[in-house]
Design an enzyme around this catalytic site. Structure first.
Site, PDB file in Angstrom:
ATOM      1  N   ASN A 210       0.822  -1.212   0.000  1.00  0.00           N
ATOM      2  CA  ASN A 210       0.000   0.000   0.000  1.00  0.00           C
ATOM      3  C   ASN A 210       0.858   1.266   0.000  1.00  0.00           C
ATOM      4  O   ASN A 210       0.487   2.281  -0.597  1.00  0.00           O
ATOM      5  CB  ASN A 210      -0.943   0.001   1.208  1.00  0.00           C
ATOM      6  N   CYS A 262      -7.736   2.237   3.844  1.00  0.00           N
ATOM      7  CA  CYS A 262      -6.432   1.551   3.805  1.00  0.00           C
ATOM      8  C   CYS A 262      -5.253   2.497   3.597  1.00  0.00           C
ATOM      9  O   CYS A 262      -4.394   2.625   4.463  1.00  0.00           O
ATOM     10  CB  CYS A 262      -6.447   0.484   2.706  1.00  0.00           C
TER      11      CYS A 262
END
Length: 788
Positions: A210, A262
């Site tokens: 991420n 996220c």
């Protein structure tokens, strides 16, 4: 395997449903009784495309349940996944208190040999902490702690789980590794790579992934700022660098910054983890700062455009942090709305997932049912979330509704030329002045999207708002799914079918829909004059051997005369036209897998030739019209497709096997069953057809659309037996010219369209079996009523 899953939030529910699709027995646990009630009744507590349908399927097959009773869920569990929240703390670190609490809750209930695996995104070392917690509460317990981070994108989570780029599992002992291997055995068998790491390695992998993707987003956003100042279009730059395999095209879409549950949280956590371990992640720290500044700069620019925002009416279209989701966490749109409200503006908002958004979380705004209602009387319209529906906005209507014709386009949704044509001032992120790009013209080409002069076009032009689309064969199996999708997208659809193999009920249902016209008509006869279409899909022709062999002369006429008639309509109205060709043009191939450059091995005088050669002739006509008359054509070669709405007696192997299994009869295998096929779920196929239709004019095809994963007929029979219940096999002689192998090479579809199937076979068979169960029950009820 028997799976217990703690937490029915976004990750927990999606994972639980998809685990059940893989054939596992799943029990999800949550303290929220109302949420559990909704789930058990087939209603997802949040918006995620395809989740409600998948949930209903696994509930129907009794392989998935949800409860508030943790002890019940763990009673027979082989593995327990923890999928609870890990929000950010004030210092940016991840709050793992819910994960630790879950471990304390389940510890007294675990059986010997149970594996506890974190699905939650957790800092490095969390697994070791959970092991200590459980050991203290259950010192005599034999267990394992593992990590299985999720890589689901909101808005495409079902597809991401069914067809992931990879699966990451982490454990420090064989018990944990073996359990997670078994959980993902079906995906491993389907060719998906399962990456095995240590426990700490898997925990770090999610943050690293991420962090890198967030870096790409921040990078292209900063490049977009530069593009505006040097009169360059950021889309050109993104395409130019994204076609480099080392970089890739994904996450190079400039916009208002990344948000959601996220990226912001994980970026902050990764930066904090680096500081805690004396290895500062300076790039990641700058990414977090850049993104925060990006969101503020978007709000600053909107406020500056308004001049005096106090008392002004502003329309904000898009509230969720990204399209196809209802998640407003860390949304740039919400930050903009809050700034506008604080500045005294009247803010009207619209979002296509508004029904699932907690509207009370954004006080001081007026929610509208349509973007046009939001725009009425506004001094500025801000397009913030990249819902694809906003690409089809009627600019003429907006020009009339807006008090001032100004659009701030944070996602570069609107064409500069189209905005100028309608007298709208367009301020778009990452683009120079709209007027310098506009190229108004009065020719037919004015409605076509500008194409970059590169050999491989990976981005598709946007369809014009509410297009008129003809679907020939729209009452057939694939046609019904295509028509349904096009109607949902807001297009006006004209369905033509002679009902030789189409569904009469489907025609009647479509006829009742406001944006759909139907005509029972055979396309070997000319269509009435005066009809105008933007797009034409030619799906007309029976596709299963029993159907097309029933009247081979009619089959050939449908392919050849039908193609000629539809090509004439396309030429007359300047419509794009797509020919649904078939993998049968390859015959019994001597090349494997089949590529579009392979000319095939067809018996031109056999019993299958009426279909095979008819489709080949239709392809010839399409390309001759393109070469000689500049007709805008697309040719798709469709491989074996299955799914709901197939006819029980159409003779295809999937429908035949399912019906026989449901009726407790042996499955009819022709030949020894070693012949191979590749099976593509109908939703994936329709996605490919739509992508091909909306691709650049230079992409004509042929393009293979199918599943490149091959299996024998016996393997298919075994899979259906496992789902429905064991039944025997009955062998018959193989029919004439039956291909011994069939598998597509879909490299062109991936390169030109960015398309590949995402539905694993078992996940697609579950709703298909459910459909046939209800269909057989309906036929039984009808028979009983007639007898009575």
């Amino acid at each position: 395997m028997r799976i217990a899953l703690i937490g029915t939030g976004y990750v927990g529910l999606v994972s639980g449903v998809c685990f059940a699709e893989l054939g596992h027995s799943v029990v999800c646990v949550d303290r929220d009784a109302d949420r559990i009630k909704n789930i058990t009744e087939g209603r997802s507590p949040f918006h995620e495309p395809g989740l409600d349908e998948a949930l209903a399927s696994v509930l129907h097959l009794d392989c998935f349940s949800a409860t508030t009773d943790t002890a019940k869920a763990l009673e027979h569990a082989d593995i327990c996944f923890i999928a609870v929240g890990t929000p950010s703390l004030p210092d940016g670190s991840a709050d793992t208190s819910q994960v630790e609490e879950a471990a304390r809750t389940i510890a007294p209930l675990l059986r010997n040999g149970t594996v506890v695996a974190t699905k939650s995104t957790v800092p490095v070392g969390t697994g070791s902490k959970l092991r200590t917690i459980i050991e203290q509460l259950r010192p005599d317990l034999t267990f394992s702690v593992a990590s299985n981070p999720e890589f689901l994108r909101e808005g495409s989570a079902i597809a991401d789980f069914r067809r992931p780029a990879r699966v990451v599992i982490g454990a420090d002992d064989e018990l944990g590794r073996m359990a997670l291997r078994q959980v993902y055995q079906a995906q491993h068998d389907a060719g998906i790579r399962v990456v095995e790491l240590s426990l700490r390695g898997a925990e770090l992998a999610k943050y690293a992934a991420n962090g890198f993707l967030a870096t790409k987003v921040a990078f292209i956003n900063e490049v977009a700022d530069l593009c505006e100042r040097v009169s360059v279009d950021v889309d050109d730059i993104a395409l130019a660098i994204g076609l480099d395999d080392r970089i890739g095209t994904q996450f190079l879409h400039a916009g208002p910054g990344f948000g959601g549950s996220c990226f912001p949280k994980d970026v902050r956590a990764l930066a904090t983890i680096g500081k805690q371990h004396g290895a500062r992640q300076r790039i990641i720290e700058q990414v977090a700062q850049s993104n925060d500044e990006r969101m503020q700069s978007i709000a600053d620019r909107v406020l500056a455009t308004l001049g005096n925002p106090s008392g002004a009416v502003v329309a904000v279209c898009g509230v969720a942090f990204k399209p196809a989701t209802s998640d407003i966490r860390e949304s740039a749109s919400v930050k903009l709305i809050q700034r506008l409200v604080e500045a005294g503006a009247t803010v009207r908002v619209h979002d296509y997932a508004a029904h699932a958004i907690d509207q009370t979380a954004i006080p001081g705004v007026i929610w509208c049912d349509t973007p046009y209602a939001a725009a009425r009387g506004a001094s500025l319209l801000a397009l913030v979330t990249g819902w694809p529906q906003y690409r089809d906005l009627d600019l003429a209507s907006l020009r009339q509704l807006l008090a001032k014709p100004v659009i701030f386009d944070a996602q570069r949704t609107i064409s500069p030329a189209a905005a100028q044509e309608h007298g709208i001032s367009l301020l778009a992120v990452g683009r120079p002045d709209a007027a310098s790009l506009a190229e108004p013209t009065t020719t037919k080409a004015a409605n076509r999207t500008r194409v970059h002069a590169v050999p491989a076009i990976v981005t598709a032009p946007t369809p014009i708002h509410s297009q008129r689309i003809l679907v020939a064969g729209g009452a057939g199996f694939i046609g019904q799914h295509l028509v349904t999708r096009l109607l949902k997208e807001g297009h006006s659809v004209f369905v033509v079918d002679n009902l030789s193999s189409g569904d009469k009920d489907a025609i009647e249902n479509f006829a009742r829909m406001p944006n759909c016209n139907v005509m029972v008509h055979d396309i070997i006869e000319r269509l009435p004059d005066g009809l105008h279409f933007d797009q034409i899909y030619n799906l007309a022709c029976p596709a299963s051997p029993p159907r097309y062999q029933a009247d081979p002369i009619q089959t050939m006429k449908t392919s050849v005369l039908g193609a000629l008639n539809l090509l004439d309509v396309a030429e007359r109205t300047d419509a794009r036209i797509l020919q649904a060709s078939t993998s049968e043009v390859y015959g019994d191939p001597s090349v494997h897998p089949q590529r579009e450059s392979y000319w095939g091995n067809v018996n031109p005088i056999g019993i299958r030739a009426c279909y095979d050669e008819g489709k080949r002739c239709a392809e010839t006509l399409f390309f001759d019209y393109h070469r000689r008359r500049k007709t805008r054509i697309k040719v798709a070669r469709i491989f074996n497709t299955y799914g709901p709405e197939m006819q029980a007696d159409d003779g295809r192997v999937v429908s035949s096997f399912i019906v026989q299994a449901l009726q407790g009869r042996p499955l009819s295998v022709f030949g020894d069953g070693s012949q191979t096929r590749s099976f593509c779920y109908v939703d994936d196929l329709v996605e490919g057809l739509v992508k091909l239709m909306n691709s650049a004019d230079e992409i004509t095809g042929p393009v293979n659309l199918g599943n490149p994963e091959e299996m024998t007929i016996l393997e298919l029979a075994t899979t259906i037996q496992e789902i429905v219940g064991q039944v025997g096999l009955e062998h018959f002689p193989a029919p004439a010219d039956d291909p011994t192998q069939r598998r597509p090479d879909i490299s062109r579809a991936q390169e030109l369209l960015g398309w590949k199937p995402t539905t694993l076979l078992r996940a697609g068979l579950i709703p298909t079996i459910r459909y046939f169960e209800s269909e057989l029950q309906r036929l039984d009820d009808l028979t009983r009523r007639r007898v009575a």
